[in-house]
Structures are given as structure tokens and as C-alpha cells.
Design an enzyme around this catalytic site. Structure first.
Site, PDB file in Angstrom:
ATOM      1  N   LYS A 162       0.839  -1.205   0.000  1.00 51.16           N
ATOM      2  CA  LYS A 162       0.000   0.000   0.000  1.00 51.16           C
ATOM      3  C   LYS A 162       0.868   1.247   0.000  1.00 51.16           C
ATOM      4  CE  LYS A 162      -3.512   2.534   2.610  1.00 51.16           C
ATOM      5  NZ  LYS A 162      -4.547   2.483   3.675  1.00 51.16           N
TER       6      LYS A 162
ATOM      7  N   HIS B 169      -9.405 -29.535 -32.181  1.00 53.60           N
ATOM      8  CA  HIS B 169     -10.366 -28.530 -31.707  1.00 53.60           C
ATOM      9  C   HIS B 169     -11.182 -29.044 -30.527  1.00 53.60           C
ATOM     10  CE1 HIS B 169      -9.214 -25.940 -34.950  1.00 53.60           C
ATOM     11  NE2 HIS B 169      -9.580 -26.816 -35.858  1.00 53.60           N
TER      12      HIS B 169
END
Length: 537
Positions: free
Chosen positions: A149, A290
Site C-alpha cells: 500500500k 479442436h
């Protein structure tokens, strides 16, 4: 309560004068610390980290000198103190913060080096509940979040892989670190604590038996940035979820170019399918294109299984993925590389086989060290607009089902073996799924159609195309057929009968089951119900 915004701009560079080191993974820590000392940085540390630094003859202060309080409760409480968190959170250029630090004797901490107790690893090891709870880190995440922070003044190192570059920057800038790196390290730190908390919350949800907790967190660790996604205009990356399920995520890539998004997706589909076949019982090969199988077979050997799987649809197999449930041997490798293949994935490979594959420089070879358990629990996640769909893995297996013969004619022993085989495959075919099989090999596969009848017809046509190319008979004659869900009408069944199928396996449960059963009896077809559906979208 509203929080006043700090409008003091972050400095472009901030000099590192004091570092706090408190790590579980001590890889690279001593070298980092030695480099910091050479730059005049004061070291503060805790417990085992401090002992390691002292053993390396590096000057280090114990954190208790900052806090004025000893470590207590077996180390559970050691850094949770204002003198630590004030040193991390204090905004140096804010007069009020600076005054509070001076009043209370709090010294700024400019560098935080922390990594956390191995919670996920402890869970994966099968440790008891008490050990798992003890490996929930509290002080570490608190410090990381505080330092991240306040990255305007604090650098937070949570990954040993970042130590070298960080030291190099300090050396190049007279002991200072730039804002861009501090921001980058802060982003990485928050990602790490988020992933850590996600692992803890997921474990607790499992412990309480809550299948749908009010808040669900998912996290991953970046494995690789990919060139693009399904299409070149889409960005993509591959993340590991830490589950250690054998497969593409855990595999060692022996050779070949970088895996693409589609490669990873298809390879996962292939390996999950082939894992349905117990390697101790039979050799099995799945060829995927696929995300759908274009050929699957069991065999006396991997070579036998491969050749029979390839025969199902050799045209579609071009550019596909080949998955094996046993070690890749040289004879099989020599045959597989005759067809253009994107990826081979197997539990292991012989050195001679590896050398043969190496001749195809773009062909990827992945070795996993094992097979995933098709019965194991797990979660599958899919994004939708504004949310996530979460479900348990389809862990149903045909071997665990009570198959019910519903027709006048029961399947023969050979037919029953083929029916079980076909239903294993159908579980991994996109819905609506129809799979024709004969002699433990697929002979026609229909996938992803809006109508089950269309899937049955496409699968039959595929079989006819393969027969024409091979100059042999159409192998759906005398075959069995599996459907991933019930036949809503008799027409789908009759299409399979027209293709030559003589036995059927399906879940059952349609309002028109009686009609479908009657159609089977009228055509002397054996049919079994599984009671379990395998939709795959």
C-alpha cells in the site's frame, strides 16, 4: 469512515536504508542480504531468517529490538506491532505521519522481503488439519499488504526470482529504487496475497462441505504469457492453479516451440480423455482436434492403439494432438511423426523415442509423470457476462455405473465391452455427442450438433469417408453406439441403426423412452441405460 487522501506525490526514487527480512523460502536470501549490506542497508529479521543471516556472518538486528517485545506463542506474534507496521505504512513526506513516527520512535522500513508459510503445499501433502491451520500465515500477509500500500516509500519483495534485478537497480542508482519497480513489486505482492487467501478460503469451503460459499475466490500463478488467444487479435496467458493434477499444466516440455492457447486447450482435452483408460489394463491413444476426439482406441500396445485411433478419421487427425496413457516408445514415435502433429503428451518416453521426435523441431513433446484420476473431485470455472459459472468436475465413470439392459436382446460380452468403451469416449465429446465403436476403437464420431440426429448422421458419414479412403468396409456395420444424453425421439436411434449399429448405450430418462426402446426391439438392437448424462459444452 472516510479516509483522507494522501496527495503527496511519490518520489521517483527512494533510497533503501533499512530492510526487514522474514521469509519461509530462504532461497537467495543470504546473497540478497549480502548485497544490501554492501550498500549500507541495515538488516532487521525474525526467527529462522535471522539465524540464517547470522550464520552467514551478516550484521542483523532482531525484530524484537524494534518492537521492544519478544516473539511469543510459537512465533505466531512477532511482527504484529506498531513499530513494524508504522515503519511500513508511514508516509515520509506527510508532516503528521513523520511527527507520529518521531514521537513514538518508529523508524521507516524501506524494503520488505517476505514470503509466506506454504499453505497450499501443506494441504497437497495430505497433512492433518492442525498442521494446515498452523500454516495459515498472518503476520506475513499483513506486512506485505502494508508495504505494498505504501509503495511510494517501500519496496516489497515476495519472489526470490526478483532479488537479482532489484539489487542491480540499487547498485546502479546509489542504493535507491525507482517508482516504476516499486509499483510493479506492489502489484505482484497484492496478487500473491490474494492468491494465498483464495487457497485458504477454498480449503475452508471444502472443510465445511459448502459447495456454494457466499464468496468464492479463484487464483493462479502465471506460467507463461501466450502469443495470442484463440485468435490473433485476442491476448492470452496461462496460469497454474496449484492443484498438481497431472496434465499440460504440470508437464515437462521436452522439446518443440511454445505452446499456444489452442494447443493447451486441446492437449488438456486429449489427456483427460485418454486418462479414462487404466494404463495397467490397456494401452490407449486419443487424437484430438479442436477439443474433440477424431479417433480413440485401446490396443495391445501404444502402436496398435495409435494406428486404430488414426484409422477412425485420418483426415481430421492432421495437425492434431496425440495423447497416450503409457510411455511413448520408439516404434510408436516413428509412426506418430509420419503425420503432422502439433503435440504429443504422455506420462513418459523412451530416450530413443525422444530422439525421434526431436527430428521434428516444431513438434511439442510433453511428459507428465502420471495420469489424472478421472474420478477425482475438482472445480470447473467458466466466465459469462457479469459472472462465473462454477461446477464440480464430471467425475462419473462408466465402470461405477449400474448398467440396465432395457431391450429384449441383451448385449453380447463383446458388445458390452465396446459399449463401455464408447461411453468413456462420449463423455469427452462436445454435445450432442454420438460415438460409434467397434473392437475397442472409435469408427465414427459426431460432435457439437444442435440435433442428436445430425450427430448420428455426421458420425456415420465420417465412417464412410474413412472407409473410402482406406479402401475397406464401413466399420459402423456391426458397431455399437454411445450417446452422451438420452434420445428424445426414436429418430436418432434409427439413424444409428441405419448406419449399422447393433447395440446402444445411453443415459435414458426421456419422456419417450418407451418409444425408443420399442424401436430398438423392432430392429433387434440391444440397449442399456446408464442413468448418467455426460453433457460437455
Amino acid at each position: 469512515m472516510a479516509v483522507a487522501a494522501n496527495r503527496t506525490p511519490a518520489p521517483d526514487r527512494h533510497k533503501v536504508a533499512r530492510a526487514l527480512l522474514s521469509v519461509f523460502d530462504k532461497a537467495g536470501m543470504v546473497d540478497l542480504a549480502r548485497g544490501l549490506v554492501e550498500l549500507g542497508v541495515e538488516l532487521v529479521s525474525t526467527g529462522g531468517s535471522r539465524a540464517a543471516l547470522e550464520a552467514a556472518n551478516l550484521p542483523v538486528r532482531d525484530v524484537s529490538e524494534l518492537t521492544g517485545f519478544p516473539e511469543i506463542m510459537d512465533g505466531r506474534v512477532k511482527t504484529l506491532h506498531p513499530n513494524v507496521h508504522g515503519g511500513l505504512l508511514g508516509i515520509r513526506a506527510d508532516p503528521a505521519h513523520a511527527g507520529a513516527m518521531e514521537t513514538h520512535g518508529i523508524h521507516g522500513i524501506d524494503l520488505l522481503v517476505v514470503n509466506l508459510y506454504p499453505f497450499a503445499e501443506t494441504v497437497a501433502s495430505g497433512a492433518d488439519r492442525a498442521s494446515i491451520i498452523e500454516n495459515i500465515d498472518i503476520g506475513g500477509p499483513a506486512m506485505i499488504r502494508a508495504g505494498a500500500k505504501n509503495h511510494a516509500y517501500v519496496s516489497v519483495l515476495t519472489d526470490p526470482a526478483d532479488y537479482t534485478a532489484f539489487l542491480e537497480e540499487l547498485r546502479e542508482n546509489g542504493g535507491a529504487v525507482g517508482l516504476e519497480r516499486r509499483r510493479s513489486l506492489a502489484a505482484k505482492a497484492f496478487g500473491m496475497t490474494a492468491a494465498y487467501d483464495a487457497a485458504v478460503s477454498t480449503w475452508f469451503a471444502g472443510e465445511t462441505g459448502d459447495a456454494a460459499p457466499a464468496r468464492r475466490a479463484f487464483a493462479g500463478t502465471l506460467a507463461s504469457s501466450l502469443r495470442y488467444g484463440e485468435n490473433p487479435h485476442q491476448s492470452a496467458a496461462f496460469y497454474l492453479d496449484g492443484s498438481q493434477r497431472p496434465g499440460v499444466a504440470t508437464a515437462r516440455q521436452v522439446q518443440g516451440k511454445e505452446l499456444s492457447y489452442n494447443n493447451i486447450n486441446d492437449t488438456d482435452a486429449a489427456f483427460e480423455l485418454v486418462a479414462e483408460f487404466d494404463a495397467a489394463r490397456t494401452a490407449a491413444v486419443a487424437i484430438i482436434k479442436h477439443a474433440n476426439p477424431c479417433g480413440v482406441a485401446e490396443g495391445a500396445s501404444i502402436l496398435d492403439a495409435y494406428e486404430r485411433a488414426l484409422a477412425c478419421d485420418p483426415v481430421s487427425a492432421f495437425g492434431g494432438i496425440v495423447a497416450l496413457n503409457r510411455r511413448l516408445d520408439a516404434t510408436s514415435a516413428a509412426e506418430i511423426v509420419k503425420v503432422f502433429t502439433e503435440v504429443i503428451i504422455a506420462p513418459d518416453a523412451d530416450e530413443e523415442a525422444i530422439a525421434l521426435v526431436a527430428a521434428k523441431k516444431n513438434l511439442r513433446l510433453l511428459l507428465t509423470g502420471g495420469l489424472p484420476d478421472p474420478r477425482a473431485a475438482g472445480l470447473l470455472v467458466k466466465s459469462v457476462a457479469g459472472g462465473l459459472l462454477v461446477q464440480s468436475r464430471d467425475s462419473g465413470t462408466v465402470d461405477a455405473l449400474d448398467l440396465k439392459v432395457v431391450t429384449k436382446r441383451a448385449p453380447s460380452e463383446v458388445e458390452m465391452a465396446d459399449l463401455r468403451f464408447a461411453f468413456r469416449v462420449a463423455k469427452h465429446v462436445k454435445s450432442n455427442a454420438i460415438v460409434y465403436a467397434r473392437n475397442l476403437a472409435t469408427v465414427g464420431i459426431g460432435a457439437g450438433q444442435m440435433s442428436r440426429v445430425d450427430s448420428a448422421r455426421i458420425a456415420a458419414r465420417k465412417a464412410e469417408d474413412a472407409a473410402r479412403g482406406a479402401g475397406g468396409p464401413v466399420l459402423t456395420q456391426g458397431s455399437v453406439v454411445a450417446s452422451d444424453a438420452f434420445f428424445p425421439f426414436a429418430d436418432g436411434l434409427l439413424s444409428a441403426v441405419a448406419a449399422g449399429a447393433r447395440a446402444v448405450i445411453q443415459p435414458g430418462g426421456s419422456m419417450r423412452d418407451a418409444e425408443v426402446i420399442q424401436a430398438a426391439d423392432d430392429n433387434d438392437i440391444a440397449m442399456v441405460f446408464t442413468g448418467m448424462r455426460h453433457f460437455r459444452h
